[in-house]
Scaffold this motif. Structure first.
Motif, short mmCIF file in Angstrom:
data_model
loop_
_atom_site.label_atom_id
_atom_site.label_comp_id
_atom_site.label_asym_id
_atom_site.label_seq_id
_atom_site.Cartn_x
_atom_site.Cartn_y
_atom_site.Cartn_z
N GLU A 104 9.96 14.04 9.68
CA GLU A 104 10.13 14.32 11.11
C GLU A 104 11.59 14.23 11.56
N ARG A 105 12.46 13.69 10.70
CA ARG A 105 13.82 13.38 11.16
C ARG A 105 14.68 14.63 11.30
N THR A 106 15.46 14.67 12.40
CA THR A 106 16.32 15.84 12.65
C THR A 106 17.71 15.60 12.05
N PRO A 126 15.51 10.02 -6.72
CA PRO A 126 14.80 11.30 -6.81
C PRO A 126 14.90 12.15 -5.54
N GLU A 127 15.88 11.87 -4.68
CA GLU A 127 15.95 12.55 -3.39
C GLU A 127 16.00 14.07 -3.49
N LEU A 128 16.66 14.59 -4.55
CA LEU A 128 16.81 16.05 -4.64
C LEU A 128 15.45 16.74 -4.75
N GLY A 157 21.26 9.16 0.52
CA GLY A 157 22.09 9.07 1.73
C GLY A 157 22.28 7.65 2.22
N ALA A 158 21.97 6.67 1.39
CA ALA A 158 22.16 5.27 1.81
C ALA A 158 23.10 4.58 0.82
N GLY A 159 24.16 5.30 0.47
CA GLY A 159 25.18 4.74 -0.42
C GLY A 159 25.01 5.16 -1.87
N ASP A 187 0.82 -1.22 0.00
CA ASP A 187 0.00 0.00 0.00
C ASP A 187 0.85 1.26 0.00
N THR A 188 2.08 1.13 0.46
CA THR A 188 2.97 2.31 0.45
C THR A 188 4.02 2.17 -0.64
N ARG A 189 3.78 1.27 -1.60
CA ARG A 189 4.76 0.96 -2.65
C ARG A 189 6.05 0.44 -2.04
N ALA A 221 10.74 -1.11 -4.10
CA ALA A 221 10.69 -0.27 -2.89
C ALA A 221 10.78 1.19 -3.33
N ALA A 222 9.84 2.00 -2.81
CA ALA A 222 9.75 3.42 -3.23
C ALA A 222 10.65 4.32 -2.41
N GLY A 223 11.62 3.72 -1.72
CA GLY A 223 12.58 4.54 -0.97
C GLY A 223 12.23 4.65 0.49
N ALA A 224 12.97 5.49 1.19
CA ALA A 224 12.71 5.70 2.62
C ALA A 224 11.29 6.22 2.78
N ASP A 225 10.71 5.94 3.94
CA ASP A 225 9.35 6.41 4.22
C ASP A 225 9.39 7.93 4.42
N ILE A 226 8.75 8.64 3.48
CA ILE A 226 8.89 10.10 3.48
C ILE A 226 8.19 10.73 4.68
N LYS A 227 7.13 10.08 5.18
CA LYS A 227 6.48 10.61 6.41
C LYS A 227 7.48 10.65 7.54
N GLN A 228 8.25 9.56 7.67
CA GLN A 228 9.25 9.50 8.76
C GLN A 228 10.41 10.45 8.48
N CYS A 288 16.38 1.87 -4.59
CA CYS A 288 17.45 1.67 -5.58
C CYS A 288 18.76 1.40 -4.84
N GLU A 289 18.96 2.11 -3.73
CA GLU A 289 20.20 1.92 -2.96
C GLU A 289 20.25 0.52 -2.32
N LEU A 290 19.08 -0.01 -1.94
CA LEU A 290 19.04 -1.37 -1.41
C LEU A 290 19.45 -2.36 -2.50
N1 CO8 Z 1 7.24 7.10 1.60
C1 CO8 Z 1 6.03 7.08 2.15
N2 CO8 Z 1 4.91 6.79 1.46
C2 CO8 Z 1 5.04 6.51 0.15
C3 CO8 Z 1 6.28 6.51 -0.49
C4 CO8 Z 1 7.45 6.81 0.30
N3 CO8 Z 1 8.69 6.78 -0.19
N4 CO8 Z 1 6.11 6.21 -1.79
C5 CO8 Z 1 4.81 6.02 -1.95
N5 CO8 Z 1 4.15 6.21 -0.79
C6 CO8 Z 1 2.72 6.12 -0.54
C7 CO8 Z 1 1.98 7.31 -1.10
O1 CO8 Z 1 2.03 8.41 -0.19
C8 CO8 Z 1 0.59 6.75 -1.28
O2 CO8 Z 1 -0.04 6.74 -0.01
P1 CO8 Z 1 -1.64 7.05 0.11
O3 CO8 Z 1 -2.29 5.91 -0.62
O4 CO8 Z 1 -1.87 7.02 1.58
O5 CO8 Z 1 -1.86 8.37 -0.55
C9 CO8 Z 1 0.85 5.29 -1.67
O6 CO8 Z 1 2.19 5.01 -1.25
C10 CO8 Z 1 0.78 5.05 -3.16
O7 CO8 Z 1 1.61 6.01 -3.80
P2 CO8 Z 1 1.19 6.76 -5.13
O8 CO8 Z 1 -0.27 7.05 -5.11
O9 CO8 Z 1 2.11 7.93 -5.29
O10 CO8 Z 1 1.48 5.61 -6.19
P3 CO8 Z 1 1.91 5.73 -7.71
O11 CO8 Z 1 1.90 4.34 -8.24
O12 CO8 Z 1 1.12 6.77 -8.42
O13 CO8 Z 1 3.44 6.28 -7.67
C11 CO8 Z 1 5.72 6.28 -6.88
C12 CO8 Z 1 4.44 5.46 -7.12
C13 CO8 Z 1 6.27 6.77 -8.23
C14 CO8 Z 1 6.69 5.34 -6.21
C15 CO8 Z 1 5.41 7.52 -6.00
O14 CO8 Z 1 4.67 7.09 -4.86
C16 CO8 Z 1 6.63 8.22 -5.51
O15 CO8 Z 1 7.18 9.05 -6.23
N6 CO8 Z 1 7.08 7.94 -4.26
C17 CO8 Z 1 8.20 8.59 -3.63
C18 CO8 Z 1 9.52 8.15 -4.24
C19 CO8 Z 1 10.68 8.86 -3.61
O16 CO8 Z 1 10.79 10.07 -3.62
N7 CO8 Z 1 11.62 8.07 -3.03
C20 CO8 Z 1 12.79 8.59 -2.37
C21 CO8 Z 1 12.54 8.69 -0.90
S1 CO8 Z 1 13.88 9.43 -0.03
C22 CO8 Z 1 14.99 8.19 0.19
O17 CO8 Z 1 14.79 7.06 -0.18
C23 CO8 Z 1 16.26 8.58 0.90
C24 CO8 Z 1 17.10 7.36 1.32
C25 CO8 Z 1 18.24 7.79 2.21
C26 CO8 Z 1 17.75 8.27 3.56
C27 CO8 Z 1 18.86 8.54 4.51
C28 CO8 Z 1 18.31 9.33 5.78
C29 CO8 Z 1 19.35 9.78 6.72
#
Ligand code: CO8
Length: 268
Positions: A83-85, A141-143, A150-152, A33-35, A73-80, A121-123
């Motif tokens: 909130e991160r400092t 797409p972090e930018l 930030g995970a390699g 549900d969160t991809r 995996a759509a990356g780190a959980d953006i909600k979390q 992608c980093e995983l």
């Molecule tokens: N975090 C949290 N929730 C997510 C994420 C995510 N990364 N990706 C998707 N979701 C959730 C959506 O919010 C949505 O929730 P809801 O149904 O409650 O609205 C649900 O998943 C479905 O998402 P979409 O409706 O957007 O689904 P689509 O099929 O249209 O699109 C995508 C899928 C293309 C994957 C799109 O959801 C997207 O662009 N997601 C974000 C991708 C992204 O930016 N990833 C990078 C995250 S940052 C990261 O990974 C940093 C790693 C290093 C961290 C180091 C920290 C110190």
């Protein structure tokens, strides 16, 4: 034989499904549900799996895959992340876990369908082998979020595809499909969706024919040697070779060739 503790006990994980099939452990990311966004709980569970398998001689290959079909995996959980400092971003976290996965003595395979973005992608890049279908979409797409990979990602991607292509993917945040990812060296095997499992099994069957200690040390020599100067890296290779020359499996592997039969390795 040393066995790990409950590596696949079903009740142990909420966000992963973990299943052992002989010497292969299938670890399925299971938050469709969160991809398959990688929240703290998923990362902790992955860490538990990799801690448990380290001492498990029976498991030789780990496949990381996903449910839902839409996303590896759509990356780190953006909600979390929101909130991160700054100080919390300093802990080993996802980057530390991925180093642990890269250093795991087992062979790791990422099976990618759908999105592998940011930390997803980093995983995949922390695994030894990446197998992807046309539907796979890789990107950092972090930018877009005002942060950096930030995970390699800044380091592993550049080492895999070269600095120019890595900079392009990171700066533009563009996504590439499985076929292009294979062309530029980000993906090891590009396969048809229908034959993904069959192709994974072919690769695994090939890996399982190898001497287990040799596999472990070859992996270590490549990963660790890659970042060293050539002289030190060659010395690491030499020492690793000396270790395998002392094993029963080296005697068995060479004898089996001479006797024109399959080797029966015993991991000693
Ligand atoms: N975090 C949290 N929730 C997510 C994420 C995510 N990364 N990706 C998707 N979701 C959730 C959506 O919010 C949505 O929730 P809801 O149904 O409650 O609205 C649900 O998943 C479905 O998402 P979409 O409706 O957007 O689904 P689509 O099929 O249209 O699109 C995508 C899928 C293309 C994957 C799109 O959801 C997207 O662009 N997601 C974000 C991708 C992204 O930016 N990833 C990078 C995250 S940052 C990261 O990974 C940093 C790693 C290093 C961290 C180091 C920290 C110190």
């Amino acid at each position: 034989m040393i066995m790990s503790e409950n590596v696949q006990a079903p009740s142990k994980y909420e966000n992963l499904a973990v299943k052992q099939d002989d010497s292969v452990l299938y670890v399925t990311l299971n938050r469709p549900d969160t991809r398959n966004a990688l929240d703290g709980k998923t990362l902790r569970e992955l860490d538990q799996v990799f801690t448990a398998v380290e001492m498990d001689e029976e498991i030789r290959v780990i496949v990381i895959q996903s449910t839902g079909g839409k996303s590896f995996a759509a990356g780190a959980d953006i909600k979390q992340l929101h909130e991160r400092t700054a100080l919390e971003a300093l802990i080993p976290g996802m980057q530390g876990l991925y180093s642990k996965i890269e250093n795991c003595p087992k062979v790791t395979i990422a099976a990618i369908t759908g999105y592998a973005l940011g930390g997803g992608c980093e995983l995949a890049m922390a695994c030894d082998i990446r197998m992807a279908t046309k539907s796979a979409k890789f990107g950092l797409p972090e930018l877009n979020l005002g942060i950096i990979p930030g995970a390699g990602g800044t380091q592993r991607l550049a080492r895999m595809v070269g600095k120019g292509r890595a900079l392009d993917m990171i700066i533009t945040g563009k996504l590439i499909d499985g076929e292009e990812a294979e062309r530029i060296g980000l993906v090891t095997y590009f396969v048809e969706k229908e034959s993904l499992q069959e192709e994974i099994e072919k690769v695994i069957s090939n890996i399982l024919k190898k001497g287990p200690v040799a596999l472990q040390l070859a992996k270590l020599a490549v990963h660790k040697g890659y970042d060293l100067d050539m002289g030190t890296a060659l010395w690491l290779e030499k020492l690793s070779q000396a270790v395998v020359f002392g094993t029963e499996d080296k005697k068995e592997g060479t004898l089996a060739f001479l006797e024109k039969r399959n080797a029966n390795f015993i991991h000693k």
